[in-house]
Enzyme design. Structure first.
Site, short mmCIF file in Angstrom:
data_model
loop_
_atom_site.label_atom_id
_atom_site.label_comp_id
_atom_site.label_asym_id
_atom_site.label_seq_id
_atom_site.Cartn_x
_atom_site.Cartn_y
_atom_site.Cartn_z
N ASP A 15 11.11 30.20 -3.01
CA ASP A 15 11.34 28.75 -2.95
C ASP A 15 12.52 28.25 -3.77
O ASP A 15 12.50 27.12 -4.24
CB ASP A 15 10.08 27.97 -3.42
CG ASP A 15 9.06 27.90 -2.31
OD1 ASP A 15 9.46 28.09 -1.15
OD2 ASP A 15 7.88 27.65 -2.58
N HIS A 80 13.54 39.98 -2.95
CA HIS A 80 14.38 41.16 -3.15
C HIS A 80 13.77 42.40 -2.51
O HIS A 80 14.25 43.49 -2.69
CB HIS A 80 14.60 41.40 -4.62
CG HIS A 80 13.37 41.18 -5.43
ND1 HIS A 80 12.96 39.92 -5.79
CD2 HIS A 80 12.45 42.03 -5.88
CE1 HIS A 80 11.84 40.03 -6.45
NE2 HIS A 80 11.51 41.28 -6.52
N ASN A 130 21.00 26.17 -7.75
CA ASN A 130 20.72 25.34 -6.59
C ASN A 130 19.86 24.11 -6.91
O ASN A 130 19.24 24.03 -7.96
CB ASN A 130 20.03 26.21 -5.53
CG ASN A 130 20.07 25.58 -4.16
OD1 ASN A 130 20.96 24.81 -3.84
ND2 ASN A 130 19.08 25.88 -3.34
#
Length: 593
Positions: A15, A80, A130
């Site tokens: 998220d 990942h 972000n």
């Protein structure tokens, strides 16, 4: 030599906005149609050089005005797990990674794990800080470069963002990395670039791309040179396709792959040798995992490319396994040997007392094994596939010697019914998880709790130090048994504890009962004044009022307390133990050493 497009990987905690950043560049919204908004599949997108020019146009001065690479091949990974499958001997297939960090939440558990994996695989990376649009008071200017939109914010908003970026820089510094905001960096080889972005509004995305392009062409040129030889690649995902059967999604990182090539790919039982029937590619700027108008078939591809291979006999192919095309006139055995060596390096089969690990792909297996090794957890067996009865039996063998390592760790795989039954009957713990860091964390937490409980039990079984003084004027009975009032100066006393004299260490007898105000007690601790009955001594001959007595601590108990449990004793108990040990050493020089 021609230079190929770099393979870029996007990593980050769940998220943080990984897919959204790519979507912003791709302008197609895979995100909206994806389960729960979190990437579930592995895909790759190719961004041709024209698209990059269009997006980075105004910022091209950052890359000395010219884009030399033919484009970017971006692998869109769920967290990942997929990055771990982008593996090859001695590192990663990915040339560079974008680590996405939520600027409001900063570092999260998976962020640390991503960095560990990037470090292990020696992959350079830059950071997208972000969700800047979520900073309180931020005014959004859609698709504007960050430096422009930053200038237009209020002073306190700028300060808030700066502080959050400093926090991220601080954590990087503690982890041994130099990091800074991209516009303050002179040498990109020594400093991790942080680009503030908003995947939602597109702010900062152009700079992210420009820094990415600049980094790859400045520092990775040598790595991006390709050969004209046969292809080398890595299997990302093994996938059943309607009408095509079993296919393998593959990233080709060197050479050329042609239709009808003979390929060798890693398999569960042994390397698979097969001939390519078709090479399918997605259209440029579309996704392998969700192409609107399916695939187009091609006769050959050059590195770097994300392709789907259709071929017979792909049963048992492993995600994360190497793929080699066999050169004309060469024997496939040579390549099969290479593939086998590489897979055997990751699989573990030993007779050490360690855990049993089963994972869904070679990449996740390697990453979890690396993580366990970093935490000093021994591994007995590590392999790809579901948990079988044999795995549970292996764990049982270990459990007999090492109860804390006799467990099974299952990552993203099924536990077969007979294994489930065996584990329940034999009380073998199975840890299941589909997020790497959680699997390792759950086990490590359990290990710590069990060790703690084990130590606690050991500690409870030990005779603890105690120091008492016989109170003056409180002799209730002189002998058979002697009953006296005592002051507990340190530690504790219990019935059946033997007491010794402080001047010569001689035993005076065993406590039979402890009473306070006529009530019998199971134990008494420091600061209490109680009456005790002692079986052997006679007051006035063996013991006297004001005498100091110690609890007799058996030698191996004293040794355990001194070496392992000293921190569990109070300062007074530690002093009483040291006094008692010194008393014993007067009689026996190396007592409890």
């Amino acid at each position: 030599m021609p230079i190929r497009q770099p393979i870029v990987c996007v990593l980050g905690h769940v998220d943080t906005g990984k897919t959204l950043i790519l979507d912003k560049i791709r302008k197609t919204s895979v995100q909206a149609r994806e389960a729960g908004g979190i990437t579930q599949h592995i895909g790759a997108s190719f961004f041709p050089v024209d698209t990059l020019k269009q997006l980075c146009g105004p910022l091209l001065f950052m890359v000395k005005g010219e884009i030399e690479i033919p484009g970017l091949l971006v692998v869109d990974t769920p967290g990942h797990e997929a990055f771990t499958n982008l593996r090859k001997r001695g590192g990663s297939v990915a040339d560079i990674a974008i680590l996405v960090i939520d600027v409001l939440r900063g570092f999260e558990p998976q962020t640390y794990e991503c960095i560990e994996i990037l470090k292990t695989r020696k992959t350079p990376f830059l950071v997208a800080a972000n969700k800047i649009d979520r900073i309180p008071g931020w005014n959004s200017y859609p698709d504007t470069p960050f430096l422009k939109t930053y200038k237009m914010q209020d002073r306190y908003v700028k300060q808030d963002l700066d502080n959050r970026i400093y926090d991220i820089i601080g954590v990087f510094s503690r982890l041994g990395f130099r990091a800074d905001r991209f516009d303050s960096i002179k040498d990109f080889t020594k400093t991790v670039a942080i680009v503030p972005t908003s995947a939602k509004t597109g702010e900062g995305v152009t700079e992210l791309l420009a820094v990415l392009v600049g980094l790859t062409q400045q520092y990775l040129k040598k790595r991006l040179q390709t050969t004209e030889g046969p292809a080398k690649g890595t299997v990302l995902e093994v996938k059943e396709e309607p009408g095509l059967g079993l296919t393998i999604n593959t990233i080709i990182y060197d050479g050329v792959l042609r239709k009808d090539d003979l390929i060798v790919v890693g398999g569960k039982e042994k390397p698979i040798v097969t001939r390519i029937r078709a090479i399918l590619v997605p259209k440029a700027l579309d996704e392998i995992r969700d192409p609107r108008d399916r695939f187009s078939s091609v006769d050959s591809v050059s590195a770097a490319a994300g392709i789907k291979i259709v071929a017979p006999d792909l049963e048992g192919a492993l995600a994360g396994a190497p793929l080699y095309a066999v050169q004309h006139g060469e024997e496939p055995e040579k390549y099969a040997k290479l593939v086998l060596e590489e897979i055997e390096r990751i699989r573990i089969l030993t007779d050490v007392d360690g855990i049993v690990l089963k994972a869904d792909t070679l990449g996740s297996l390697e990453a979890i094994a690396e993580s366990l090794k970093r935490n000093d957890v021994p591994i007995r067996l590590a392999d790809v596939g579901d948990v079988s009865k044999r795995d549970v039996t292996e764990a049982m063998v270990v459990k007999e010697h090492e109860p804390l390592y006799g467990v099974v760790l299952a990552f993203n795989v099924k536990v077969l019914p007979d294994a489930e039954e065996e584990a329940a009957n034999r009380n073998v713990q199975i840890f299941r998880e589909n997020i790497i860091y959680r699997l390792v964390d759950d086990y490590l937490l359990w290990l710590k709790t069990q060790r703690e409980a084990e130590l606690e039990q050991k500690f409870e079984r030990l005779v603890k130090p105690g120091k008492i003084r016989i109170m003056e004027g409180y002799v209730f009975r002189r002998a058979k048994p002697a009953i006296v009032g005592v002051d507990i100066l340190a530690g504790r006393i219990k019935p059946k504890y033997t007491l010794v004299r402080s001047e010569d260490g001689k035993e005076v007898g065993e406590i039979q009962q402890i009473q306070e105000k006529g009530k019998a007690l199971p134990e008494a601790g420091q600061g209490m004044q109680v009456a005790i009955s002692i079986d052997k001594p006679m007051v006035g001959r063996h013991i006297f009022e004001k005498d100091i007595l110690y609890v007799k601590v058996p030698e191996h108990h004293a040794k355990a307390l001194l070496t392992t449990f000293m921190d569990r004793l109070t300062i007074e108990e530690q002093e009483a133990l040291n006094e008692y040990v010194n008393l014993m050493r007067k009689k026996i020089p190396f007592w409890a050493t």
